[in-house]
Design an enzyme around this catalytic site. Structure first.
Site, PDB file in Angstrom:
ATOM      1  N   ARG A  54       1.000  -1.352   0.025  1.00  0.00           N
ATOM      2  CA  ARG A  54      -0.195   0.035   0.111  1.00  0.00           C
ATOM      3  C   ARG A  54       0.782   1.336   0.050  1.00  0.00           C
ATOM      4  O   ARG A  54       0.702   2.110  -0.880  1.00  0.00           O
ATOM      5  CB  ARG A  54      -0.908   0.054   1.041  1.00  0.00           C
ATOM      6  CG  ARG A  54      -2.288  -0.819   1.128  1.00  0.00           C
ATOM      7  CD  ARG A  54      -2.483  -1.311   2.442  1.00  0.00           C
ATOM      8  NE  ARG A  54      -1.527  -2.557   2.748  1.00  0.00           N
ATOM      9  CZ  ARG A  54      -2.100  -3.873   2.488  1.00  0.00           C
ATOM     10  NH1 ARG A  54      -3.066  -4.084   1.847  1.00  0.00           N
ATOM     11  NH2 ARG A  54      -0.851  -4.586   2.880  1.00  0.00           N
ATOM     12  N   THR A  55       1.627   1.411   0.723  1.00  0.00           N
ATOM     13  CA  THR A  55       2.622   2.731   1.112  1.00  0.00           C
ATOM     14  C   THR A  55       3.279   3.122   0.044  1.00  0.00           C
ATOM     15  O   THR A  55       3.337   4.066  -0.648  1.00  0.00           O
ATOM     16  CB  THR A  55       3.462   2.779   2.456  1.00  0.00           C
ATOM     17  OG1 THR A  55       2.557   1.978   3.487  1.00  0.00           O
ATOM     18  CG2 THR A  55       3.944   3.964   2.761  1.00  0.00           C
ATOM     19  N   LYS A  82      25.424  -5.605  -1.529  1.00  0.00           N
ATOM     20  CA  LYS A  82      27.228  -5.698  -1.377  1.00  0.00           C
ATOM     21  C   LYS A  82      27.834  -5.229  -0.247  1.00  0.00           C
ATOM     22  O   LYS A  82      28.776  -5.090  -0.336  1.00  0.00           O
ATOM     23  CB  LYS A  82      27.730  -5.080  -2.817  1.00  0.00           C
ATOM     24  CG  LYS A  82      27.085  -5.725  -4.226  1.00  0.00           C
ATOM     25  CD  LYS A  82      27.540  -4.894  -5.265  1.00  0.00           C
ATOM     26  CE  LYS A  82      26.948  -5.237  -6.712  1.00  0.00           C
ATOM     27  NZ  LYS A  82      26.975  -4.034  -7.582  1.00  0.00           N
ATOM     28  N   ARG A 104      11.393   3.520   4.245  1.00  0.00           N
ATOM     29  CA  ARG A 104      10.790   2.497   5.352  1.00  0.00           C
ATOM     30  C   ARG A 104      11.929   1.905   5.782  1.00  0.00           C
ATOM     31  O   ARG A 104      12.797   1.493   5.096  1.00  0.00           O
ATOM     32  CB  ARG A 104       9.618   1.710   4.821  1.00  0.00           C
ATOM     33  CG  ARG A 104       9.281   0.578   5.670  1.00  0.00           C
ATOM     34  CD  ARG A 104       8.012  -0.125   5.270  1.00  0.00           C
ATOM     35  NE  ARG A 104       6.935   0.465   5.269  1.00  0.00           N
ATOM     36  CZ  ARG A 104       5.837   0.153   5.256  1.00  0.00           C
ATOM     37  NH1 ARG A 104       5.744  -1.402   4.748  1.00  0.00           N
ATOM     38  NH2 ARG A 104       4.588   0.712   5.369  1.00  0.00           N
ATOM     39  N   HIS A 132       4.328   5.954  11.893  1.00  0.00           N
ATOM     40  CA  HIS A 132       3.748   5.619  10.276  1.00  0.00           C
ATOM     41  C   HIS A 132       2.799   6.873  10.240  1.00  0.00           C
ATOM     42  O   HIS A 132       1.727   6.635   9.897  1.00  0.00           O
ATOM     43  CB  HIS A 132       3.127   4.446  10.082  1.00  0.00           C
ATOM     44  CG  HIS A 132       3.015   3.879   8.658  1.00  0.00           C
ATOM     45  ND1 HIS A 132       3.114   4.688   7.612  1.00  0.00           N
ATOM     46  CD2 HIS A 132       2.589   2.646   8.309  1.00  0.00           C
ATOM     47  CE1 HIS A 132       2.790   3.997   6.683  1.00  0.00           C
ATOM     48  NE2 HIS A 132       2.458   2.733   6.724  1.00  0.00           N
TER      49      HIS A 132
END
Ligand code: CP
Length: 305
Positions: A54-55, A82, A104, A132
């Site tokens: 969703r986000t 890496k 996020r 959030h």
């Protein structure tokens, strides 16, 4: 406003302002051509160290509807694999010329840390168990859409509060807009301390449901649980799940919310999720307009840096 890192640091008026701005972008989203040139020449990128549907997608949709350029970045297919550090990754992206980074991360505080390394805007799309903020904004917008406002409402937030950044941001947002919030959970799914939280607590969902205008269910975050915090999911559902029989305890106008993704049959019964009073898909739809408002607020009115 240059960054959006959390709801705790905002005033109620800041939240109201973003919700009013969202009205504009809901109107844009309803047009045949749902696009405006507001962020032409601006570039937005996302840095998601945790999974998202969703986000991530709604920020991308929001940026495109504002005519921003988007730089798509996938951590799982990047030089992070890496061993590149977070700071080197962020500074590399910044050097390509981005105006906003949507981030996020599994660790609380990472978006705040990134603000020290970049000159552009940083938007928190979820940091660990902390906040959030855009989820809370779209939740407030959805409540306002269905119930006319947030002020004076009684809202129950039910479930795995301990691991939930959504619960923290929502508790701040709902109370800053004048609602009364009750957290409903077993003691093991509450944070060790609720000092400073502007909420009441209950362990009895059946007693709370008849009293509330909104029941907001949280996902059981089994991936974040390092120990057995409930005897079993079946037991959790029996004590705290919104089952078909429990939903009848709600008042006629009460709505059911969930941030997604839902565990159907655990915190919410499959058929309850599909009832007309369940507004989960409205939350998702409003997420695009809310994120357009946030991007516009941070990038659209500040002029060229
Ligand atoms: N509600 C929410 O943050 O969903 P995603 O994890 O799919 O972005």
């Amino acid at each position: 406003m240059k960054h959006l890192l959390g709801i705790e640091g905002l005033e109620g008026d800041d939240i109201e302002h973003l919700l009013e701005l969202t009205d504009t972008f809901v109107e844009v989203s309803r047009r045949r051509l749902p696009k405006v040139p507001a962020l032409q020449g601006r570039t937005v990128t996302w840095l998601f160290y945790e999974d998202s549907t969703r986000t991530r997608l709604s920020f991308e949709q929001a940026a495109k509807r504002l005519s921003a350029d988007t730089l798509s970045f996938s951590v799982s297919a990047s030089s992070v694999n890496k061993g590149e550090s977070l700071r080197d990754t962020v500074e590399t992206i910044e050097a390509m010329g981005v105006d906003a980074i949507v981030v996020r991360h599994r660790s609380a505080g990472v978006p705040h840390q990134i603000t020290r390394w970049v000159s552009g805007s940083v938007i928190n799309a979820g940091d660990g168990w902390h906040e959030h903020p855009t989820q809370a904004l779209l939740d407030c917008y959805t409540i306002r859409e269905h119930l006319g406002g947030v002020d004076g409402l009684r809202i129950a937030v039910v479930g795995d509060v301990k691991h939930s950044r959504v619960a923290r941001s929502d508790a701040w947002a709902f109370t800053k807009l004048g609602a009364e919030v009750t957290l409903v959970a077993p003691p093991t799914l509450l944070p060790p301390s609720l000092h400073g939280w502007p909420v009441a607590v209950s362990h009895d969902i059946d007693a709370v449901l008849p009293e509330v205008d909104v029941v907001y269910l949280l996902r059981m975050q089994r991936e974040r649980m390092t120990e057995a915090l409930v005897p079993s999911l079946r037991e959790y559902t029996a004590r705290y799940g919104l089952t078909r029989s429990r939903v009848d305890l709600l008042g006629d106008k009460a709505i059911v919310m969930h941030p997604g993704p839902m565990n159907r049959g655990v915190e919410i019964a499959a058929d309850v999720a599909d009832l007309p009073r369940s507004v989960v898909t409205d939350q998702v739809r409003n997420g695009v307009a809310v994120r357009m408002a946030v991007l516009f607020e941070l990038l659209g009115s500040g002029g060229e840096r």
